[in-house]
Design a protein around this motif. Sequence first.
Motif, PDB file in Angstrom:
ATOM      1  N   ILE A  76       0.711  -1.137   0.197  1.00  0.00           N
ATOM      2  CA  ILE A  76      -0.365   0.421  -0.029  1.00  0.00           C
ATOM      3  C   ILE A  76       0.820   0.989  -1.135  1.00  0.00           C
ATOM      4  O   ILE A  76       1.669   1.131   0.517  1.00  0.00           O
ATOM      5  CB  ILE A  76      -0.596  -0.095   1.446  1.00  0.00           C
ATOM      6  N   THR A  78       2.310   4.822   0.717  1.00  0.00           N
ATOM      7  CA  THR A  78       2.749   5.839   2.054  1.00  0.00           C
ATOM      8  C   THR A  78       2.240   7.294   1.290  1.00  0.00           C
ATOM      9  O   THR A  78       2.155   7.070   0.198  1.00  0.00           O
ATOM     10  CB  THR A  78       3.941   6.081   1.705  1.00  0.00           C
ATOM     11  N   PHE A  95      -4.180  -2.028  -1.781  1.00  0.00           N
ATOM     12  CA  PHE A  95      -5.034  -0.568  -1.230  1.00  0.00           C
ATOM     13  C   PHE A  95      -5.668  -1.228  -0.491  1.00  0.00           C
ATOM     14  O   PHE A  95      -5.684   0.335   0.536  1.00  0.00           O
ATOM     15  CB  PHE A  95      -5.113   0.089  -2.940  1.00  0.00           C
ATOM     16  N   ASN A  96      -5.958  -2.058  -0.538  1.00  0.00           N
ATOM     17  CA  ASN A  96      -7.090  -2.357   0.709  1.00  0.00           C
ATOM     18  C   ASN A  96      -8.113  -0.535   1.076  1.00  0.00           C
ATOM     19  O   ASN A  96      -8.562  -0.248   2.241  1.00  0.00           O
ATOM     20  CB  ASN A  96      -6.132  -1.939   2.470  1.00  0.00           C
ATOM     21  N   GLY A  99     -10.396  -0.309   3.829  1.00  0.00           N
ATOM     22  CA  GLY A  99     -10.074  -0.247   4.471  1.00  0.00           C
ATOM     23  C   GLY A  99      -8.775   1.425   4.896  1.00  0.00           C
ATOM     24  O   GLY A  99      -8.093   1.291   6.003  1.00  0.00           O
ATOM     25  N   ASN A 100      -8.855   1.938   4.053  1.00  0.00           N
ATOM     26  CA  ASN A 100      -7.594   3.015   4.083  1.00  0.00           C
ATOM     27  C   ASN A 100      -8.109   4.060   3.703  1.00  0.00           C
ATOM     28  O   ASN A 100      -8.143   4.679   2.493  1.00  0.00           O
ATOM     29  CB  ASN A 100      -6.776   2.660   2.545  1.00  0.00           C
ATOM     30  N   GLU A 101      -9.186   4.800   4.060  1.00  0.00           N
ATOM     31  CA  GLU A 101      -9.847   6.076   3.386  1.00  0.00           C
ATOM     32  C   GLU A 101      -8.437   7.086   3.465  1.00  0.00           C
ATOM     33  O   GLU A 101      -9.090   7.874   2.588  1.00  0.00           O
ATOM     34  CB  GLU A 101     -10.733   6.690   4.780  1.00  0.00           C
ATOM     35  N   GLU A 102      -7.933   7.403   3.926  1.00  0.00           N
ATOM     36  CA  GLU A 102      -6.778   8.438   3.676  1.00  0.00           C
ATOM     37  C   GLU A 102      -6.278   8.172   2.508  1.00  0.00           C
ATOM     38  O   GLU A 102      -6.420   9.512   1.872  1.00  0.00           O
ATOM     39  CB  GLU A 102      -6.197   8.460   4.814  1.00  0.00           C
ATOM     40  N   GLY A 103      -6.235   6.992   2.100  1.00  0.00           N
ATOM     41  CA  GLY A 103      -4.686   6.797   0.686  1.00  0.00           C
ATOM     42  C   GLY A 103      -6.024   6.817   0.372  1.00  0.00           C
ATOM     43  O   GLY A 103      -5.604   7.826  -1.456  1.00  0.00           O
ATOM     44  N   ASN A 265     -10.419  -6.037   6.759  1.00  0.00           N
ATOM     45  CA  ASN A 265     -10.540  -5.464   7.602  1.00  0.00           C
ATOM     46  C   ASN A 265     -12.033  -5.418   8.619  1.00  0.00           C
ATOM     47  O   ASN A 265     -12.358  -4.451   9.441  1.00  0.00           O
ATOM     48  CB  ASN A 265     -11.859  -4.328   6.655  1.00  0.00           C
ATOM     49  N   LYS A 293      -2.502  -7.448  11.839  1.00  0.00           N
ATOM     50  CA  LYS A 293      -3.754  -7.186  12.522  1.00  0.00           C
ATOM     51  C   LYS A 293      -3.891  -7.932  14.009  1.00  0.00           C
ATOM     52  O   LYS A 293      -4.953  -7.859  14.276  1.00  0.00           O
ATOM     53  CB  LYS A 293      -4.825  -7.413  10.884  1.00  0.00           C
TER      54      LYS A 293
END
Length: 315
Positions: A76, A78, A95-96, A99-103, A265, A293
């Motif tokens: 994923i 940075t 990329f998930n 569970g990767n809202e910021e990305g 997630n 996790k």
Amino acid sequence: MKIGTPREILNGENRVAMTPDSATQLQKLGYECLVETGAGAKAGFSDDLYREAGVTVVDSAEALWGTADIIAKVRIPTAEELDYLTEDKTLISFFNPAGNEEGMEAAKAKGASVIAMEMVPRISRAQKMDALSSMANIAGYRAVIEAGNNFGRFFTGQVTAAGKVPPAKVLVVGAGVAGLAAIGTSTSLGAITYAFDVRPEVAEQVESMGAEFVYLDFEEEQADGAATGGYAAVSSPEFREAQLAKFRELAPEMDIVITTALIPNREAPELWTEDMVKSMKPGSVIVDLAAEKGGNCKLTVADEKVVTDNGVTII
């Protein structure tokens, strides 16, 4: 069109998204290939091997991301890597997205296109692109090798003039892709292998590989343990208690425990509690594939090997 692969920057990550061989195949399709210098070093591919395959080796991540139209990577990205994206770029990587809202927001703000490898459907037609399953397969195999390296005896039983050695007893928790790979490796090494899964329909697969399926006396709930996409569903509290009771019964007898339980997630479910670890024999080994996790074992520490007071090694 230019396809580029940067060097992975996460500590301990040895993989690379483009090999000299895959670059050769891409070039036959008419693409130009680039890699960042040193991108393949940890995977055994020197810059010279890439050059021999016709790949352009660039000096920096900034140059790679700036030149390539499509960026293929493993981990994923940075925040720093996402900053290189522009609206004319396409990124292909893990990329998930769920569970990767910021990305997701960062990629959206840049207007870039992202193809997340986790979202490849786990169906027969897409198997060649199923990076999750291919990595899980390797992880299951590697778990048994790691366990063997830390276990003080043979996996297989031996009878010699010098005496008798009993076979190791191995419990694999979770019979998905990683679990089945672990079962296959364990049985091929001669261990007595047991496996548990919340989906009773996988019992046939487990038994076909020479392992014994661990059943619970909890038929109605266990029959509903499957979810879509090849994953196990979340279990009810009652089922979980029955599951833990069975594990407590098995713990003192097992030499090696390999846990593989993960639901996308979510934090990893705690399946191997502290009291179970304390009830295991000195010299036993636990390999926790869900460490990233939070771990299935209560005493797991991600990226570290732990030896407990009673001599159990947790990897």
